[in-house]
Design an enzyme around this catalytic site. Sequence first.
Site, mmCIF file in Angstrom:
data_model
loop_
_atom_site.group_PDB
_atom_site.id
_atom_site.type_symbol
_atom_site.label_atom_id
_atom_site.label_comp_id
_atom_site.label_asym_id
_atom_site.label_seq_id
_atom_site.Cartn_x
_atom_site.Cartn_y
_atom_site.Cartn_z
ATOM 1 N N HIS A 1 53.217 -47.432 7.224
ATOM 2 C CA HIS A 1 52.215 -47.967 6.298
ATOM 3 C C HIS A 1 52.922 -49.026 5.439
ATOM 4 C CE1 HIS A 1 49.564 -47.910 2.733
ATOM 5 N NE2 HIS A 1 48.658 -47.310 3.471
ATOM 6 N N ASP B 1 57.952 -40.245 4.116
ATOM 7 C CA ASP B 1 56.635 -40.539 3.568
ATOM 8 C C ASP B 1 55.695 -39.430 4.043
ATOM 9 O OD1 ASP B 1 54.123 -41.375 2.931
ATOM 10 O OD2 ASP B 1 54.199 -43.267 4.048
ATOM 11 N N GLN C 1 50.460 -38.380 4.702
ATOM 12 C CA GLN C 1 49.476 -37.870 5.662
ATOM 13 C C GLN C 1 49.874 -36.496 6.187
ATOM 14 O OE1 GLN C 1 46.639 -39.223 6.130
ATOM 15 N NE2 GLN C 1 46.965 -41.257 5.280
ATOM 16 N N LYS D 1 44.891 -37.648 -1.765
ATOM 17 C CA LYS D 1 44.627 -37.356 -0.350
ATOM 18 C C LYS D 1 44.600 -35.856 -0.084
ATOM 19 C CE LYS D 1 46.956 -41.531 1.381
ATOM 20 N NZ LYS D 1 45.844 -42.466 1.579
ATOM 21 N N CYS E 1 46.348 -50.779 6.499
ATOM 22 C CA CYS E 1 47.604 -51.084 5.809
ATOM 23 C C CYS E 1 48.812 -50.905 6.714
ATOM 24 C CB CYS E 1 47.767 -50.239 4.539
ATOM 25 S SG CYS E 1 46.580 -50.675 3.270
#
Lengths: 414, 129
Positions: free
Chosen positions: A128, A205, A208, A231, A371
Amino acid sequence: MKDTIRSLDVARIRQDFPALNERVHGRPLVFLDSAASSQKPIQVLSALDQAYRTSYANVHRGVYYNSERTTDLYDQAREKITRFIGAPAPENVVFVRNATEALNLVAYSYGRHFLQAGDEIVLTELEHHANFVPWQVLARERGIRLKFIPLTPQGTLDLARLDELLTPRVKLVTFAHVSNVLGTITDPRPVIERAHAVGAKVVVDGCQAAPHMPVDVQALDCDFYALSGHKMLGPTGIGVLYGKTDVLEAMPPFMTGGDMISSVTFDSVTWNEIPVKFEAGTPAFVEAIALGAAVDYLAALGMDAVRAHEREVVAYAIERLTEVPGATIIGPTDPDIRGGALTFTIKDIHPHDLGTLLDREGVAIRAGHHCAQPLHVRLGLPATARASFYIYTELREIDALIEAIYKAKHTLRK
Amino acid sequence: MEDLYRENLLDHYENPRHHGTLEHADISHEESNPLCGDRIRIDVKLSEDGSRIAEIAFSGDGCIISQASASMLMDEVDCKPIGEVQKLERQDVLDMVGAPLTAARVKCAMLGLKVLKAGLYQYLVDHQK
Protein backbone atom coordinates in the site's frame (compact mmCIF):
# COMPACT_ATOMS: atom_id res chain seq x y z
CA MET A 1 -27.23 -19.83 -1.22
CA LYS A 2 -25.52 -21.74 1.55
CA ASP A 3 -26.43 -22.16 5.19
CA THR A 4 -25.26 -19.53 7.61
CA ILE A 5 -21.81 -19.94 8.99
CA ARG A 6 -21.35 -21.73 12.28
CA SER A 7 -18.14 -20.00 13.28
CA LEU A 8 -19.89 -16.71 14.03
CA ASP A 9 -23.52 -15.91 14.75
CA VAL A 10 -23.68 -13.36 11.96
CA ALA A 11 -27.39 -12.62 12.34
CA ARG A 12 -26.80 -11.78 16.00
CA ILE A 13 -23.69 -9.73 15.17
CA ARG A 14 -25.56 -7.69 12.56
CA GLN A 15 -27.98 -6.46 15.19
CA ASP A 16 -25.08 -4.57 16.77
CA PHE A 17 -24.36 -2.59 13.57
CA PRO A 18 -27.02 0.08 12.99
CA ALA A 19 -25.45 1.32 9.74
CA LEU A 20 -26.03 -2.08 8.13
CA ASN A 21 -29.79 -1.48 8.34
CA GLU A 22 -29.58 1.57 6.08
CA ARG A 23 -31.08 1.51 2.61
CA VAL A 24 -29.25 2.79 -0.46
CA HIS A 25 -31.17 3.92 -3.55
CA GLY A 26 -34.19 2.25 -1.97
CA ARG A 27 -32.44 -1.10 -1.53
CA PRO A 28 -30.91 -2.81 1.50
CA LEU A 29 -27.25 -1.90 1.87
CA VAL A 30 -24.80 -4.66 0.96
CA PHE A 31 -21.62 -3.25 2.43
CA LEU A 32 -18.56 -4.89 0.86
CA ASP A 33 -15.87 -2.30 1.59
CA SER A 34 -14.69 -3.18 5.08
CA ALA A 35 -11.05 -3.35 3.97
CA ALA A 36 -11.26 0.42 3.49
CA SER A 37 -13.02 0.95 6.81
CA SER A 38 -15.29 -1.24 8.89
CA GLN A 39 -18.74 -0.44 10.26
CA LYS A 40 -19.05 0.20 13.99
CA PRO A 41 -21.02 -1.77 16.60
CA ILE A 42 -23.19 -0.02 19.17
CA GLN A 43 -20.68 -1.05 21.86
CA VAL A 44 -18.06 1.20 20.23
CA LEU A 45 -20.54 4.00 19.55
CA SER A 46 -21.62 3.86 23.20
CA ALA A 47 -18.03 3.97 24.41
CA LEU A 48 -17.48 7.15 22.39
CA ASP A 49 -20.71 8.65 23.64
CA GLN A 50 -20.07 7.70 27.27
CA ALA A 51 -16.53 9.04 27.25
CA TYR A 52 -17.75 12.42 26.06
CA ARG A 53 -21.00 12.42 28.02
CA THR A 54 -19.76 11.34 31.44
CA SER A 55 -16.65 12.25 33.40
CA TYR A 56 -15.02 13.84 30.37
CA ALA A 57 -11.71 15.59 30.96
CA ASN A 58 -8.24 15.66 29.47
CA VAL A 59 -5.97 12.79 30.43
CA HIS A 60 -2.77 13.01 32.51
CA ARG A 61 -1.73 15.70 34.94
CA GLY A 62 -5.26 16.48 36.14
CA VAL A 63 -5.54 15.99 39.88
CA TYR A 64 -9.33 15.93 39.95
CA TYR A 65 -11.79 13.05 39.63
CA ASN A 66 -12.78 13.37 35.95
CA SER A 67 -9.21 13.53 34.71
CA GLU A 68 -8.14 10.59 36.81
CA ARG A 69 -11.16 8.55 35.71
CA THR A 70 -10.55 9.28 32.00
CA THR A 71 -6.83 8.60 32.37
CA ASP A 72 -7.73 5.29 33.97
CA LEU A 73 -10.03 4.35 31.04
CA TYR A 74 -7.34 5.40 28.58
CA ASP A 75 -4.75 3.23 30.33
CA GLN A 76 -7.18 0.31 30.36
CA ALA A 77 -7.68 0.68 26.61
CA ARG A 78 -3.93 0.46 26.08
CA GLU A 79 -3.85 -2.68 28.21
CA LYS A 80 -6.66 -4.26 26.18
CA ILE A 81 -4.78 -3.63 22.95
CA THR A 82 -1.58 -4.92 24.51
CA ARG A 83 -3.33 -8.24 25.22
CA PHE A 84 -5.09 -8.27 21.84
CA ILE A 85 -1.84 -8.18 19.85
CA GLY A 86 0.22 -10.16 22.33
CA ALA A 87 2.56 -7.30 23.19
CA PRO A 88 4.69 -7.79 26.31
CA ALA A 89 3.58 -4.57 28.03
CA PRO A 90 1.52 -1.39 27.49
CA GLU A 91 4.77 0.55 27.02
CA ASN A 92 5.15 -1.23 23.67
CA VAL A 93 1.84 0.13 22.39
CA VAL A 94 2.13 3.65 20.95
CA PHE A 95 -1.13 5.38 20.06
CA VAL A 96 -1.07 7.10 16.68
CA ARG A 97 -3.75 8.30 14.27
CA ASN A 98 -3.64 5.26 11.97
CA ALA A 99 -1.25 2.78 10.38
CA THR A 100 -0.05 5.47 7.96
CA GLU A 101 1.14 7.55 10.88
CA ALA A 102 2.65 4.47 12.54
CA LEU A 103 4.70 3.67 9.44
CA ASN A 104 5.73 7.30 8.99
CA LEU A 105 6.79 7.39 12.62
CA VAL A 106 9.14 4.47 12.01
CA ALA A 107 10.44 5.95 8.75
CA TYR A 108 11.06 9.37 10.26
CA SER A 109 12.25 8.45 13.72
CA TYR A 110 13.96 5.08 13.29
CA GLY A 111 14.79 5.50 9.60
CA ARG A 112 16.39 8.91 9.82
CA HIS A 113 18.28 8.09 13.00
CA PHE A 114 19.64 4.65 12.21
CA LEU A 115 19.85 4.37 8.42
CA GLN A 116 22.44 6.03 6.23
CA ALA A 117 23.67 6.32 2.66
CA GLY A 118 24.50 2.95 1.17
CA ASP A 119 22.09 1.06 3.40
CA GLU A 120 19.28 -0.93 1.85
CA ILE A 121 15.60 -1.40 2.64
CA VAL A 122 13.73 -4.46 1.40
CA LEU A 123 10.02 -4.10 0.76
CA THR A 124 7.59 -5.80 -1.60
CA GLU A 125 5.84 -5.12 -4.88
CA LEU A 126 2.41 -5.32 -3.28
CA GLU A 127 2.69 -2.59 -0.66
CA HIS A 128 0.00 0.00 0.00
CA HIS A 129 1.27 3.55 -0.61
CA ALA A 130 1.40 4.01 3.18
CA ASN A 131 4.13 1.37 3.40
CA PHE A 132 5.83 2.47 0.21
CA VAL A 133 6.04 6.25 -0.06
CA PRO A 134 7.56 6.87 3.43
CA TRP A 135 10.45 4.55 2.48
CA GLN A 136 10.77 6.07 -0.98
CA VAL A 137 11.05 9.55 0.54
CA LEU A 138 13.58 8.33 3.11
CA ALA A 139 15.58 6.55 0.41
CA ARG A 140 15.81 9.65 -1.78
CA GLU A 141 16.70 11.86 1.13
CA ARG A 142 19.46 9.62 2.47
CA GLY A 143 20.78 7.78 -0.57
CA ILE A 144 19.34 4.49 0.59
CA ARG A 145 18.56 1.75 -1.91
CA LEU A 146 15.09 0.20 -2.04
CA LYS A 147 14.81 -3.42 -3.12
CA PHE A 148 11.58 -5.27 -3.75
CA ILE A 149 10.52 -8.82 -3.05
CA PRO A 150 8.84 -9.76 -6.35
CA LEU A 151 5.50 -11.52 -6.73
CA THR A 152 4.86 -15.00 -8.03
CA PRO A 153 2.25 -15.36 -10.80
CA GLN A 154 -0.18 -16.49 -8.07
CA GLY A 155 0.20 -13.15 -6.28
CA THR A 156 2.23 -14.37 -3.31
CA LEU A 157 5.62 -13.02 -2.29
CA ASP A 158 8.39 -14.86 -4.12
CA LEU A 159 10.36 -15.72 -0.99
CA ALA A 160 12.76 -17.87 -2.99
CA ARG A 161 14.29 -14.53 -3.96
CA LEU A 162 14.61 -13.31 -0.38
CA ASP A 163 18.08 -14.64 0.38
CA GLU A 164 19.67 -12.89 -2.60
CA LEU A 165 17.97 -9.63 -1.54
CA LEU A 166 19.10 -9.92 2.08
CA THR A 167 22.65 -8.59 1.84
CA PRO A 168 24.48 -7.32 4.93
CA ARG A 169 23.60 -3.79 3.77
CA VAL A 170 19.92 -4.40 4.43
CA LYS A 171 18.98 -2.55 7.62
CA LEU A 172 15.22 -2.78 7.38
CA VAL A 173 12.67 -5.20 5.91
CA THR A 174 9.00 -4.29 5.63
CA PHE A 175 5.91 -5.96 4.21
CA ALA A 176 2.15 -6.18 4.51
CA HIS A 177 0.94 -9.07 6.67
CA VAL A 178 -2.12 -9.19 4.37
CA SER A 179 -2.25 -7.36 1.02
CA ASN A 180 -5.12 -4.90 0.67
CA VAL A 181 -5.34 -5.65 -3.06
CA LEU A 182 -4.32 -9.26 -3.60
CA GLY A 183 -5.60 -10.39 -0.22
CA THR A 184 -2.43 -12.46 0.06
CA ILE A 185 -1.69 -13.61 3.59
CA THR A 186 2.06 -13.72 4.12
CA ASP A 187 3.33 -15.82 7.00
CA PRO A 188 5.58 -13.24 8.64
CA ARG A 189 7.66 -15.66 10.73
CA PRO A 190 10.10 -17.00 8.12
CA VAL A 191 10.64 -13.55 6.60
CA ILE A 192 11.31 -12.04 10.03
CA GLU A 193 13.73 -14.84 10.95
CA ARG A 194 15.72 -14.46 7.76
CA ALA A 195 15.77 -10.65 8.04
CA HIS A 196 16.99 -10.84 11.62
CA ALA A 197 19.73 -13.22 10.52
CA VAL A 198 21.33 -10.36 8.55
CA GLY A 199 20.72 -7.90 11.38
CA ALA A 200 17.80 -6.06 9.78
CA LYS A 201 14.84 -4.70 11.73
CA VAL A 202 11.41 -5.77 10.54
CA VAL A 203 8.31 -3.58 10.17
CA VAL A 204 5.02 -5.38 9.54
CA ASP A 205 2.05 -3.47 8.12
CA GLY A 206 -0.77 -5.22 9.92
CA CYS A 207 -3.59 -3.00 8.71
CA GLN A 208 -5.42 -5.78 6.86
CA ALA A 209 -4.41 -8.54 9.28
CA ALA A 210 -5.07 -7.34 12.83
CA PRO A 211 -8.82 -6.84 12.22
CA HIS A 212 -9.22 -10.28 10.67
CA MET A 213 -7.02 -12.92 12.32
CA PRO A 214 -5.12 -13.66 15.52
CA VAL A 215 -1.94 -11.60 15.80
CA ASP A 216 0.77 -12.25 18.36
CA VAL A 217 3.61 -9.77 17.91
CA GLN A 218 5.85 -11.57 20.37
CA ALA A 219 5.45 -14.90 18.58
CA LEU A 220 6.13 -13.11 15.27
CA ASP A 221 9.18 -11.45 16.83
CA CYS A 222 8.75 -8.40 14.56
CA ASP A 223 10.36 -5.14 15.66
CA PHE A 224 7.37 -3.02 14.66
CA TYR A 225 3.72 -3.74 13.86
CA ALA A 226 1.31 -1.09 12.55
CA LEU A 227 -2.49 -1.13 12.59
CA SER A 228 -5.48 1.19 12.08
CA GLY A 229 -8.37 1.24 14.55
CA HIS A 230 -11.07 2.22 12.06
CA LYS A 231 -10.58 -0.98 10.07
CA MET A 232 -11.27 -3.10 13.17
CA LEU A 233 -14.58 -1.71 14.45
CA GLY A 234 -12.91 1.27 16.12
CA PRO A 235 -13.39 4.97 15.39
CA THR A 236 -11.33 6.99 12.94
CA GLY A 237 -8.26 8.86 14.15
CA ILE A 238 -6.79 6.11 16.30
CA GLY A 239 -4.19 3.50 15.40
CA VAL A 240 -1.35 1.64 16.99
CA LEU A 241 2.36 1.25 16.50
CA TYR A 242 3.77 -1.72 18.37
CA GLY A 243 7.52 -1.59 18.92
CA LYS A 244 10.03 -3.66 20.84
CA THR A 245 11.20 -1.94 24.01
CA ASP A 246 14.89 -1.56 23.12
CA VAL A 247 14.11 -0.18 19.67
CA LEU A 248 11.53 2.30 20.91
CA GLU A 249 13.86 3.44 23.66
CA ALA A 250 16.70 4.03 21.23
CA MET A 251 14.55 6.09 18.86
CA PRO A 252 14.25 9.87 19.05
CA PRO A 253 10.71 11.33 19.25
CA PHE A 254 8.79 11.84 16.03
CA MET A 255 6.94 14.94 17.19
CA THR A 256 7.61 17.11 20.20
CA GLY A 257 5.36 19.09 22.50
CA GLY A 258 3.29 18.49 25.59
CA ASP A 259 3.11 15.15 27.39
CA MET A 260 6.13 13.66 25.69
CA ILE A 261 8.73 15.44 27.79
CA SER A 262 10.02 14.54 31.20
CA SER A 263 11.48 17.95 31.98
CA VAL A 264 12.20 21.12 30.05
CA THR A 265 14.45 24.03 30.95
CA PHE A 266 15.30 27.04 28.79
CA ASP A 267 18.20 25.19 27.26
CA SER A 268 17.55 21.48 27.63
CA VAL A 269 14.88 18.82 27.42
CA THR A 270 14.56 15.26 28.64
CA TRP A 271 12.17 12.94 26.83
CA ASN A 272 9.46 11.12 28.66
CA GLU A 273 9.45 7.32 28.78
CA ILE A 274 7.96 5.10 26.10
CA PRO A 275 5.28 5.04 24.80
CA VAL A 276 4.42 8.62 25.83
CA LYS A 277 7.66 9.85 24.22
CA PHE A 278 5.92 9.31 20.87
CA GLU A 279 2.57 10.81 21.86
CA ALA A 280 3.08 14.56 21.82
CA GLY A 281 0.06 16.70 22.62
CA THR A 282 -3.41 15.72 23.77
CA PRO A 283 -3.93 12.21 22.41
CA ALA A 284 -7.14 10.90 20.82
CA PHE A 285 -7.99 9.36 24.17
CA VAL A 286 -11.73 9.07 23.58
CA GLU A 287 -11.04 7.22 20.33
CA ALA A 288 -8.48 5.06 22.15
CA ILE A 289 -11.09 4.17 24.78
CA ALA A 290 -13.53 3.28 21.98
CA LEU A 291 -10.84 1.19 20.27
CA GLY A 292 -10.57 -0.66 23.56
CA ALA A 293 -14.30 -1.42 23.26
CA ALA A 294 -13.75 -2.61 19.68
CA VAL A 295 -10.98 -4.93 20.78
CA ASP A 296 -13.24 -6.27 23.57
CA TYR A 297 -15.88 -7.01 20.94
CA LEU A 298 -13.43 -8.87 18.68
CA ALA A 299 -11.82 -10.74 21.57
CA ALA A 300 -15.26 -11.93 22.73
CA LEU A 301 -15.94 -13.35 19.26
CA GLY A 302 -12.49 -14.91 19.17
CA MET A 303 -10.09 -14.04 16.37
CA ASP A 304 -9.87 -17.69 15.25
CA ALA A 305 -13.63 -17.64 14.70
CA VAL A 306 -13.38 -14.30 12.88
CA ARG A 307 -10.77 -15.75 10.53
CA ALA A 308 -12.76 -18.97 10.04
CA HIS A 309 -15.84 -16.94 9.10
CA GLU A 310 -13.96 -14.77 6.62
CA ARG A 311 -12.23 -17.79 5.11
CA GLU A 312 -15.64 -19.29 4.44
CA VAL A 313 -17.00 -16.05 2.96
CA VAL A 314 -13.99 -15.54 0.70
CA ALA A 315 -14.08 -19.20 -0.39
CA TYR A 316 -17.74 -18.82 -1.34
CA ALA A 317 -17.09 -15.51 -3.11
CA ILE A 318 -14.25 -17.09 -5.11
CA GLU A 319 -16.52 -19.99 -6.06
CA ARG A 320 -19.39 -17.73 -7.13
CA LEU A 321 -17.24 -15.19 -8.98
CA THR A 322 -15.48 -17.95 -10.90
CA GLU A 323 -18.87 -18.83 -12.45
CA VAL A 324 -19.27 -15.34 -13.92
CA PRO A 325 -18.17 -15.19 -17.56
CA GLY A 326 -15.40 -12.59 -18.05
CA ALA A 327 -14.57 -12.37 -14.34
CA THR A 328 -10.91 -12.56 -13.37
CA ILE A 329 -9.84 -12.85 -9.76
CA ILE A 330 -6.67 -10.89 -8.98
CA GLY A 331 -4.40 -12.64 -6.46
CA PRO A 332 -4.55 -16.03 -4.79
CA THR A 333 -7.69 -18.14 -5.24
CA ASP A 334 -6.77 -20.46 -2.39
CA PRO A 335 -8.86 -19.27 0.58
CA ASP A 336 -6.21 -20.59 2.99
CA ILE A 337 -3.85 -17.82 1.92
CA ARG A 338 -6.42 -15.19 1.03
CA GLY A 339 -7.75 -12.67 3.54
CA GLY A 340 -11.25 -11.25 3.36
CA ALA A 341 -10.68 -9.03 0.33
CA LEU A 342 -11.51 -10.21 -3.15
CA THR A 343 -10.19 -8.11 -6.02
CA PHE A 344 -11.37 -8.78 -9.54
CA THR A 345 -12.03 -7.43 -12.99
CA ILE A 346 -14.93 -8.03 -15.36
CA LYS A 347 -13.95 -8.18 -19.02
CA ASP A 348 -14.74 -5.00 -20.97
CA ILE A 349 -16.24 -3.21 -17.96
CA HIS A 350 -14.19 -0.50 -16.30
CA PRO A 351 -14.19 -0.99 -12.52
CA HIS A 352 -15.61 2.50 -11.99
CA ASP A 353 -18.57 1.77 -14.23
CA LEU A 354 -19.04 -1.51 -12.38
CA GLY A 355 -18.86 0.28 -9.02
CA THR A 356 -21.47 2.82 -10.09
CA LEU A 357 -23.81 0.15 -11.44
CA LEU A 358 -23.43 -2.01 -8.32
CA ASP A 359 -24.15 1.03 -6.16
CA ARG A 360 -27.52 1.31 -7.88
CA GLU A 361 -28.28 -2.15 -6.49
CA GLY A 362 -27.19 -1.11 -3.00
CA VAL A 363 -23.92 -3.05 -3.29
CA ALA A 364 -20.95 -1.01 -2.05
CA ILE A 365 -17.58 -2.12 -3.44
CA ARG A 366 -14.37 -0.21 -4.07
CA ALA A 367 -12.98 0.53 -7.52
CA GLY A 368 -9.60 2.00 -8.37
CA HIS A 369 -6.01 1.19 -7.54
CA HIS A 370 -6.65 0.89 -3.77
CA CYS A 371 -3.61 3.05 -2.98
CA ALA A 372 -1.29 0.51 -4.59
CA GLN A 373 -0.33 2.05 -7.91
CA PRO A 374 3.05 0.32 -8.26
CA LEU A 375 1.29 -3.03 -7.83
CA HIS A 376 -1.30 -2.16 -10.46
CA VAL A 377 1.49 -1.19 -12.85
CA ARG A 378 3.04 -4.61 -12.16
CA LEU A 379 -0.32 -6.28 -12.80
CA GLY A 380 -0.79 -4.22 -15.98
CA LEU A 381 -4.19 -2.99 -14.78
CA PRO A 382 -5.13 0.70 -14.33
CA ALA A 383 -7.84 -0.19 -11.85
CA THR A 384 -9.60 -3.14 -10.26
CA ALA A 385 -12.80 -3.78 -8.32
CA ARG A 386 -12.62 -5.04 -4.74
CA ALA A 387 -15.26 -6.59 -2.51
CA SER A 388 -14.13 -7.01 1.08
CA PHE A 389 -15.72 -8.80 3.98
CA TYR A 390 -15.91 -8.77 7.73
CA ILE A 391 -17.59 -10.35 10.73
CA TYR A 392 -21.03 -9.12 9.63
CA THR A 393 -20.82 -10.30 6.01
CA GLU A 394 -23.43 -12.91 5.07
CA LEU A 395 -23.24 -15.36 2.20
CA ARG A 396 -26.48 -13.92 0.83
CA GLU A 397 -24.55 -10.66 0.34
CA ILE A 398 -22.15 -12.52 -1.94
CA ASP A 399 -25.20 -13.71 -3.87
CA ALA A 400 -26.38 -10.08 -4.08
CA LEU A 401 -22.95 -9.06 -5.39
CA ILE A 402 -22.98 -11.73 -8.09
CA GLU A 403 -26.53 -10.87 -9.10
CA ALA A 404 -25.63 -7.17 -9.33
CA ILE A 405 -22.60 -8.03 -11.50
CA TYR A 406 -24.84 -9.99 -13.89
CA LYS A 407 -27.25 -7.07 -13.99
CA ALA A 408 -24.39 -4.64 -14.76
CA LYS A 409 -23.20 -6.90 -17.57
CA HIS A 410 -26.73 -6.95 -18.95
CA THR A 411 -27.08 -3.15 -18.74
CA LEU A 412 -23.78 -2.64 -20.53
CA ARG A 413 -24.48 -5.46 -22.98
CA LYS A 414 -21.23 -7.27 -22.00
CA MET B 1 -28.75 7.58 -11.27
CA GLU B 2 -31.26 5.12 -12.74
CA ASP B 3 -30.86 6.74 -16.12
CA LEU B 4 -27.11 7.08 -16.17
CA TYR B 5 -26.21 4.10 -18.31
CA ARG B 6 -29.08 4.61 -20.69
CA GLU B 7 -29.14 4.18 -24.42
CA ASN B 8 -27.64 7.56 -25.37
CA LEU B 9 -24.57 7.21 -23.16
CA LEU B 10 -23.95 3.59 -24.17
CA ASP B 11 -24.42 4.51 -27.80
CA HIS B 12 -21.71 7.18 -27.55
CA TYR B 13 -19.45 4.66 -25.82
CA GLU B 14 -19.99 1.90 -28.35
CA ASN B 15 -20.09 4.18 -31.39
CA PRO B 16 -17.90 7.11 -30.46
CA ARG B 17 -18.25 10.16 -32.72
CA HIS B 18 -15.14 11.75 -34.20
CA HIS B 19 -13.04 8.88 -32.91
CA GLY B 20 -9.44 8.60 -34.04
CA THR B 21 -6.49 10.90 -34.61
CA LEU B 22 -5.83 13.66 -37.15
CA GLU B 23 -2.67 14.08 -39.18
CA HIS B 24 -1.20 17.58 -39.32
CA ALA B 25 -3.41 18.72 -36.46
CA ASP B 26 -2.95 22.25 -35.14
CA ILE B 27 -3.60 21.04 -31.63
CA SER B 28 -2.82 17.64 -30.13
CA HIS B 29 -3.18 17.20 -26.42
CA GLU B 30 -3.47 14.22 -24.11
CA GLU B 31 -4.10 13.82 -20.42
CA SER B 32 -4.96 10.98 -18.15
CA ASN B 33 -6.55 10.52 -14.78
CA PRO B 34 -4.00 8.39 -12.97
CA LEU B 35 -6.53 7.45 -10.30
CA CYS B 36 -8.57 5.31 -12.66
CA GLY B 37 -6.46 5.11 -15.80
CA ASP B 38 -8.84 7.12 -18.01
CA ARG B 39 -6.87 8.59 -20.91
CA ILE B 40 -8.02 10.97 -23.63
CA ARG B 41 -6.20 12.56 -26.55
CA ILE B 42 -7.82 15.24 -28.67
CA ASP B 43 -6.61 16.43 -32.09
CA VAL B 44 -7.94 19.66 -33.59
CA LYS B 45 -7.58 21.25 -37.01
CA LEU B 46 -8.56 24.90 -37.07
CA SER B 47 -10.12 26.91 -39.89
CA GLU B 48 -7.67 28.94 -42.01
CA ASP B 49 -8.17 32.11 -40.01
CA GLY B 50 -7.76 30.08 -36.83
CA SER B 51 -11.08 31.21 -35.43
CA ARG B 52 -13.04 27.96 -35.38
CA ILE B 53 -12.70 24.25 -35.10
CA ALA B 54 -12.62 22.76 -38.60
CA GLU B 55 -12.06 19.13 -37.65
CA ILE B 56 -11.75 17.34 -34.35
CA ALA B 57 -11.05 13.80 -33.18
CA PHE B 58 -10.51 12.04 -29.88
CA SER B 59 -8.93 8.77 -28.87
CA GLY B 60 -8.18 7.06 -25.58
CA ASP B 61 -9.43 4.47 -23.20
CA GLY B 62 -11.14 4.30 -19.86
CA CYS B 63 -14.54 4.07 -18.27
CA ILE B 64 -17.81 4.60 -20.11
CA ILE B 65 -18.42 8.01 -18.55
CA SER B 66 -15.05 9.40 -19.66
CA GLN B 67 -15.19 8.07 -23.20
CA ALA B 68 -18.89 8.73 -23.87
CA SER B 69 -18.74 12.27 -22.53
CA ALA B 70 -15.70 12.95 -24.76
CA SER B 71 -17.69 11.68 -27.74
CA MET B 72 -20.61 13.96 -26.80
CA LEU B 73 -18.19 16.85 -26.45
CA MET B 74 -16.88 16.26 -29.99
CA ASP B 75 -20.41 16.55 -31.39
CA GLU B 76 -20.94 19.70 -29.39
CA VAL B 77 -17.78 21.61 -30.40
CA ASP B 78 -17.31 20.51 -34.02
CA CYS B 79 -17.26 23.58 -36.31
CA LYS B 80 -17.78 25.94 -33.37
CA PRO B 81 -15.84 29.22 -32.93
CA ILE B 82 -12.95 28.89 -30.50
CA GLY B 83 -14.40 31.64 -28.33
CA GLU B 84 -17.53 29.57 -27.76
CA VAL B 85 -15.59 26.42 -27.00
CA GLN B 86 -13.53 28.28 -24.41
CA LYS B 87 -16.71 29.26 -22.63
CA LEU B 88 -17.81 25.65 -22.10
CA GLU B 89 -17.99 24.72 -18.45
CA ARG B 90 -18.51 21.81 -16.15
CA GLN B 91 -22.27 22.23 -16.18
CA ASP B 92 -22.35 22.06 -19.99
CA VAL B 93 -20.73 18.63 -19.88
CA LEU B 94 -23.06 17.49 -17.11
CA ASP B 95 -25.98 18.62 -19.26
CA MET B 96 -24.63 16.59 -22.18
CA VAL B 97 -24.36 13.47 -19.99
CA GLY B 98 -27.87 14.29 -18.85
CA ALA B 99 -28.00 12.12 -15.74
CA PRO B 100 -26.78 12.78 -12.22
CA LEU B 101 -23.18 11.79 -11.46
CA THR B 102 -21.62 11.24 -8.06
CA ALA B 103 -18.67 13.49 -7.21
CA ALA B 104 -16.17 10.70 -7.92
CA ARG B 105 -17.58 10.20 -11.42
CA VAL B 106 -17.78 13.90 -12.35
CA LYS B 107 -14.02 13.77 -12.71
CA CYS B 108 -14.34 11.04 -15.35
CA ALA B 109 -16.87 13.12 -17.29
CA MET B 110 -14.69 16.25 -17.22
CA LEU B 111 -11.54 14.69 -18.66
CA GLY B 112 -12.45 15.40 -22.32
CA LEU B 113 -13.24 19.06 -21.64
CA LYS B 114 -10.09 19.42 -19.57
CA VAL B 115 -7.95 18.06 -22.42
CA LEU B 116 -9.66 20.23 -25.03
CA LYS B 117 -9.37 23.42 -22.99
CA ALA B 118 -5.75 22.77 -22.03
CA GLY B 119 -4.87 22.10 -25.69
CA LEU B 120 -6.64 25.23 -26.88
CA TYR B 121 -5.05 27.34 -24.18
CA GLN B 122 -1.56 26.11 -25.06
CA TYR B 123 -2.22 26.83 -28.76
CA LEU B 124 -3.36 30.37 -28.03
CA VAL B 125 -0.37 31.03 -25.78
CA ASP B 126 2.00 29.72 -28.46
CA HIS B 127 0.37 31.77 -31.24
CA GLN B 128 -0.24 35.09 -29.59
CA LYS B 129 1.87 38.01 -30.73
